[in-house]
Design an enzyme around this catalytic site. Structure first.
Site, PDB file in Angstrom:
ATOM      1  N   GLU A  16       4.582  -0.478   1.154  1.00  0.00           N
ATOM      2  CA  GLU A  16       4.689  -0.646  -0.305  1.00  0.00           C
ATOM      3  C   GLU A  16       4.665  -2.108  -0.738  1.00  0.00           C
ATOM      4  O   GLU A  16       4.692  -2.403  -1.914  1.00  0.00           O
ATOM      5  CB  GLU A  16       6.010  -0.079  -0.865  1.00  0.00           C
ATOM      6  CG  GLU A  16       6.230   1.380  -0.729  1.00  0.00           C
ATOM      7  CD  GLU A  16       7.517   1.828  -1.455  1.00  0.00           C
ATOM      8  OE1 GLU A  16       8.321   0.974  -1.861  1.00  0.00           O
ATOM      9  OE2 GLU A  16       7.672   3.052  -1.618  1.00  0.00           O
ATOM     10  N   GLU A  44       0.837  -1.211   0.000  1.00  0.00           N
ATOM     11  CA  GLU A  44       0.000   0.000   0.000  1.00  0.00           C
ATOM     12  C   GLU A  44       0.859   1.243   0.000  1.00  0.00           C
ATOM     13  O   GLU A  44       2.024   1.212   0.374  1.00  0.00           O
ATOM     14  CB  GLU A  44      -0.947   0.025   1.188  1.00  0.00           C
ATOM     15  CG  GLU A  44      -0.325  -0.302   2.535  1.00  0.00           C
ATOM     16  CD  GLU A  44       0.828   0.566   2.946  1.00  0.00           C
ATOM     17  OE1 GLU A  44       0.699   1.800   2.830  1.00  0.00           O
ATOM     18  OE2 GLU A  44       1.859   0.018   3.390  1.00  0.00           O
TER      19      GLU A  44
END
Lengths: 362, 362
Positions: B326, B184
């Site tokens: 991420e 994310e």
């Protein structure tokens, strides 16, 4: 301190090997740190990966190239102390597992394949005739050590020969791997490693001795007694060569040679379990300049392993309760080193990617 | 509990997705355990790797095939609460990083490449027009959430749309990856994840809120106050959809959909940092049968992360002080899962390799 007559790799003596070892300096640490902080991520947010990246850059340069040539060196040797009932497995397993390694059926073989590493199996002192075994490197110094509970496990010249043989395994390999994993096999060798750990760190045998491959409480007490009998003969000496002679193993001395030759050649090396880490600490005591080439893969369930890692000042990547050895943990660390080198090599900077930096407000 | 009108992947409603999810049963656990103990290693000596191997076998069968099709799903969204000064980085960074992801310059891109994984970047709610950006999946529900400190971050139908969009990202992918990493990006989303964690676990905001990407003590106090204001509106409710509406994020709701669709499709999935793990726990609260498909990659420096992992009952593979998100941690776990599957698939047994078992004496 070391005998000048010790030959390593057939050509140079041990002191020569040590004198020839330089601290890594393929990159300027301050420049690497600036580069790390210019990359599109909050400073330090990759945690320990950033330290691994920095250390790889010091060894291999920044950018660190992909380290595709990689090998796990699995050194094997038997131990006289097995006759004291210190292991859950019979002594024959050392030779049987050597056959399993070259056939590709052991755990390290499977894990090494999954990380793209070769497995190099070396007989330093297996108590069996393995000359018929293709794919094995034959560097046998003698068929097993003497019983460390009763007498010195090795003569000083046997220690020197084993170190030299281990160094030669690395030095004579063409091309030399860029990434080296330390592995070992030897029924009874957690007893030897426990004695080495006690001698090197000053920790009492009962703080060091664990279950090894799976002995019960009786076995642990027996191991502890054998370790005490070996360690007491050292009279507090921390001389690594003397420790190897009194309580060492041929595969452990061989791994010391692997580390010395790997450091001399400027290669990144990865420790494995308790036994390989004991060899790493012995090597660093012989040659402190070898330390910056060493990475710690994991901390095992053996209580002495943590003491060794602390003495080396190395932080393990994993703590997965592994206690197999063979280089399985070392192999598992390779992809993490790959990832560390990859982010340092491939990431965009805030400037190149047009990403805003911190506001400084928060 | 859930609205029947929620559409997921355009065709099935959320309840249908949940009802269709089965516990993994591709192998018989007792048979896998017997197989594990027949392999040429002391029983249990590969530690946590053995549990990972068992769990993979339940999902993918024993032998588990090489899981070569692998992707990290990086879902992005903005957060209204950023106007309260809860992040060290300006809100624009979310969009800027989306450009960096599709260009391949972010940390997750480099690490994913090093483990052979694709990065799938999805705009769930970035506060910028990214329609010009090739390589990005456009699933925007709205341009950022409302400020969770002042009002519900999302309307219930926005939550449903975001879950459905995340599920569709997985369900509509052909071929479906065999291994899924959760990633994310969203400036301000540790504030949302902290509120979710507080609500789901009952832990006080001050036990949950950390530095995120790097705020100082003032920032932490501000974050904590905002989290408290969001959580208090929930009045102790643990309803995952209500929590998402009050204090959630579009990318977090999207990841809930990824987990639900991944579980429905019987895929192994790997959590990442604090935010992705918050999404995983929300998904498991919605659909408990999703849990056996989830593996925990790492435990970050964010204090709430441990609470989430404990609530899930998942043991992280790594603890490397990473705090980037991420999907970087998820990617790093893939080679460990590879190694676990490889040893179970490829190792010889004591019988096939002719290796002696324990003596039973020690």
């Amino acid at each position: 301190m070391l005998a000048d007559t010790t030959t390593v790799g057939g050509t140079s003596d041990l002191n020569e090997l040590i004198r020839g070892t330089r601290l890594p300096h393929a990159a300027d640490p301050a420049a690497v740190r600036r580069h790390l902080d210019s990359l599109t991520k909050p400073p330090g947010s990759l945690g320990y990966l950033e330290e691994l990246a920095l250390r790889l850059a010091l060894i291999h340069g920044d950018p660190t190239p992909p380290l595709q040539r990689r090998a796990i060196f699995v050194l094997a040797g038997d131990h006289g102390v097995t006759r004291q009932g210190v292991s859950a497995y019979p002594r024959e397993v050392t030779a049987e597992m050597c056959r399993n390694y070259v056939a590709g059926g052991a755990a390290v073989c499977a894990i090494a394949r999954s990380v793209g590493a070769e497995v190099v199996v070396v007989d330093l002192g297996v108590d069996a005739d393995l000359l018929d075994l293709p794919g094995l490197e034959h560097r046998k110094v003698r068929r097993g050590t003497r019983d460390l509970a009763e007498e010195p496990a090795l003569m000083p010249d046997e220690v020197s020969q084993a170190i030299a043989a281990g160094a030669a395994v690395v030095a004579e390999r063409h091309p030399l791997p860029q990434l080296i994993g330390l592995g070992e096999m030897g029924i009874g060798n957690t007893t030897s490693a426990s004695a080495i750990t006690s001698a090197l760190t000053g920790a009492a045998p009962k703080a060091v001795v664990g279950r090894g491959t799976g002995v019960g409480m009786d076995g642990i007490l027996r191991k502890r007694a054998m370790v005490e009998r070996g360690v007491v003969r050292l009279g507090g000496s921390q001389d690594p060569l003397r420790i190897l002679a009194e309580v060492g193993g041929l595969e452990i001395a061989g791994l010391v040679g692997v580390v010395l030759a790997g450091a001399r050649a400027g290669r990144a090396m990865v420790t494995d379990g308790f036994i390989a880490t004991a060899a790493a600490l012995l090597a660093v005591r012989i040659c402190p300049a070898a330390l910056p080439y060493l990475f710690a893969s994991h901390c095992s369930a053996e209580p002495g392993h943590r003491l060794l890692l602390d003495a080396l000042g190395l932080r393990p990547i994993y703590q997965l309760d592994m206690r197999l050895g063979e280089g399985t943990g070392a192999a598992l660390a390779f992809p993490v080193l790959d990832a560390a080198a990859a982010f340092l090599r491939e990431m965009a900077t805030f400037e190149s990617a047009g990403v805003s930096g911190p506001t400084g407000a928060a």
